[in-house]
Scaffold this motif. Structure first.
Motif, PDB file in Angstrom:
ATOM      1  N   LEU A 194      81.765  50.120  77.938  1.00  0.00           N
ATOM      2  CA  LEU A 194      82.460  50.771  76.823  1.00  0.00           C
ATOM      3  C   LEU A 194      81.687  52.003  76.371  1.00  0.00           C
ATOM      4  O   LEU A 194      82.282  53.051  76.111  1.00  0.00           O
ATOM      5  N   ALA A 195      80.371  51.900  76.288  1.00  0.00           N
ATOM      6  CA  ALA A 195      79.562  53.057  75.884  1.00  0.00           C
ATOM      7  C   ALA A 195      79.748  54.217  76.857  1.00  0.00           C
ATOM      8  O   ALA A 195      79.844  55.380  76.441  1.00  0.00           O
ATOM      9  N   VAL A 196      79.826  53.912  78.152  1.00  0.00           N
ATOM     10  CA  VAL A 196      80.092  54.963  79.149  1.00  0.00           C
ATOM     11  C   VAL A 196      81.443  55.616  78.860  1.00  0.00           C
ATOM     12  O   VAL A 196      81.559  56.845  78.853  1.00  0.00           O
ATOM     13  N   ALA A 253      73.751  66.139  75.766  1.00  0.00           N
ATOM     14  CA  ALA A 253      73.277  64.933  75.078  1.00  0.00           C
ATOM     15  C   ALA A 253      74.168  63.734  75.415  1.00  0.00           C
ATOM     16  O   ALA A 253      73.668  62.618  75.634  1.00  0.00           O
ATOM     17  N   ALA A 254      75.474  63.950  75.484  1.00  0.00           N
ATOM     18  CA  ALA A 254      76.393  62.865  75.833  1.00  0.00           C
ATOM     19  C   ALA A 254      76.136  62.369  77.253  1.00  0.00           C
ATOM     20  O   ALA A 254      76.155  61.159  77.512  1.00  0.00           O
ATOM     21  N   GLU A 255      75.864  63.288  78.169  1.00  0.00           N
ATOM     22  CA  GLU A 255      75.592  62.870  79.553  1.00  0.00           C
ATOM     23  C   GLU A 255      74.272  62.112  79.650  1.00  0.00           C
ATOM     24  O   GLU A 255      74.179  61.123  80.377  1.00  0.00           O
ATOM     25  N   VAL A 256      73.267  62.525  78.903  1.00  0.00           N
ATOM     26  CA  VAL A 256      71.996  61.786  78.908  1.00  0.00           C
ATOM     27  C   VAL A 256      72.226  60.356  78.427  1.00  0.00           C
ATOM     28  O   VAL A 256      71.731  59.391  79.032  1.00  0.00           O
ATOM     29  N   ARG A 257      72.986  60.198  77.346  1.00  0.00           N
ATOM     30  CA  ARG A 257      73.290  58.841  76.864  1.00  0.00           C
ATOM     31  C   ARG A 257      74.093  58.070  77.906  1.00  0.00           C
ATOM     32  O   ARG A 257      73.841  56.890  78.171  1.00  0.00           O
ATOM     33  N   ALA A 258      75.070  58.729  78.534  1.00  0.00           N
ATOM     34  CA  ALA A 258      75.910  58.071  79.532  1.00  0.00           C
ATOM     35  C   ALA A 258      75.094  57.590  80.720  1.00  0.00           C
ATOM     36  O   ALA A 258      75.377  56.517  81.268  1.00  0.00           O
ATOM     37  N   VAL A 259      74.085  58.332  81.127  1.00  0.00           N
ATOM     38  CA  VAL A 259      73.238  57.923  82.248  1.00  0.00           C
ATOM     39  C   VAL A 259      72.590  56.569  81.959  1.00  0.00           C
ATOM     40  O   VAL A 259      72.611  55.660  82.795  1.00  0.00           O
ATOM     41  N   VAL A 301      74.481  56.977  88.648  1.00  0.00           N
ATOM     42  CA  VAL A 301      74.312  56.940  87.195  1.00  0.00           C
ATOM     43  C   VAL A 301      74.539  58.306  86.567  1.00  0.00           C
ATOM     44  O   VAL A 301      74.727  58.395  85.359  1.00  0.00           O
ATOM     45  N   THR A 302      74.528  59.346  87.382  1.00  0.00           N
ATOM     46  CA  THR A 302      74.741  60.694  86.850  1.00  0.00           C
ATOM     47  C   THR A 302      76.117  61.206  87.236  1.00  0.00           C
ATOM     48  O   THR A 302      76.729  60.741  88.197  1.00  0.00           O
ATOM     49  N   ASP A 303      76.583  62.170  86.472  1.00  0.00           N
ATOM     50  CA  ASP A 303      77.855  62.838  86.742  1.00  0.00           C
ATOM     51  C   ASP A 303      77.541  64.314  86.863  1.00  0.00           C
ATOM     52  O   ASP A 303      77.073  64.941  85.904  1.00  0.00           O
ATOM     53  N   ALA A 304      77.760  64.866  88.045  1.00  0.00           N
ATOM     54  CA  ALA A 304      77.422  66.282  88.282  1.00  0.00           C
ATOM     55  C   ALA A 304      78.187  67.223  87.363  1.00  0.00           C
ATOM     56  O   ALA A 304      77.677  68.271  86.973  1.00  0.00           O
ATOM     57  N   PHE A 305      79.395  66.840  86.973  1.00  0.00           N
ATOM     58  CA  PHE A 305      80.229  67.669  86.125  1.00  0.00           C
ATOM     59  C   PHE A 305      80.754  66.816  84.972  1.00  0.00           C
ATOM     60  O   PHE A 305      81.930  66.453  84.948  1.00  0.00           O
ATOM     61  N   PRO A 306      79.897  66.486  84.000  1.00  0.00           N
ATOM     62  CA  PRO A 306      80.354  65.618  82.910  1.00  0.00           C
ATOM     63  C   PRO A 306      81.542  66.224  82.174  1.00  0.00           C
ATOM     64  O   PRO A 306      81.599  67.423  81.934  1.00  0.00           O
ATOM     65  N   GLY A 307      82.474  65.364  81.845  1.00  0.00           N
ATOM     66  CA  GLY A 307      83.624  65.789  81.074  1.00  0.00           C
ATOM     67  C   GLY A 307      84.781  66.314  81.887  1.00  0.00           C
ATOM     68  O   GLY A 307      85.856  66.566  81.358  1.00  0.00           O
TER      69      GLY A 307
END
Length: 150
Positions: free
Chosen positions: A92-94, A126-132, A143-149
């Motif tokens: 859910l946090a992701v 900051a959102a991507e760091v939390r998402a990781v 765990v990472t997204d090259a193009f967050p959002g």
């Protein structure tokens, strides 16, 4: 130019209001995330909730300074799935971070002012760091997204 609170597509103010709505949902959603975690594991959820609350409050102040009506918070939100475990909480946090990221990308697309663009880049990062961290906790790979959002 004042905004009557409606999301007028194609404007920076409308995009900022979309982020306010996403931040409202994230603040609410992190309550469900934290509730599903054991007490000693709630720190990241509490920190994320504070970060989203702070971002939301900054956006509300920015919109009000422009004479725009910020998107109101809803009385409640529907979770995308039941949150019954720590993995569900992390998942859910992701979803919350990815939702906020998508809204910040829209701001980047619509930003007319450099300061708004800088704010969007910072909050998107900051959102991507939390998402990781949450993706790792949920066992998601990568765990990472090259193009967050996007």
């Amino acid at each position: 130019m004042a905004d009557d609170g409606l999301l007028d597509e194609g404007t920076e103010t409308a995009a900022l209001n979309e982020v306010v709505a996403a931040e409202h949902a994230a603040v609410w959603g992190y309550g469900a995330v934290g509730a599903a975690l054991p007490g000693d594991a709630r720190g990241p959820a509490a920190a994320a909730e504070v970060a989203h609350r702070d971002a939301r409050d900054r956006l509300v102040a920015l919109l009000e300074s422009r004479g725009a009506d910020p998107a109101p918070r809803e009385a409640g939100y529907t979770l995308p799935f039941p949150v019954l475990s720590e993995v569900d909480a992390a998942t859910l946090a992701v979803a919350l971070e990815e939702g906020v990221s998508a809204a910040w990308v829209r701001v980047l697309d619509q930003a007319a002012e450099p300061a708004v663009r800088e704010l969007a880049v910072g909050e998107l990062g900051a959102a991507e760091v939390r998402a990781v961290g949450w993706r790792a906790a949920a066992g998601r790979i990568p765990v990472t997204d090259a193009f967050p959002g996007l």
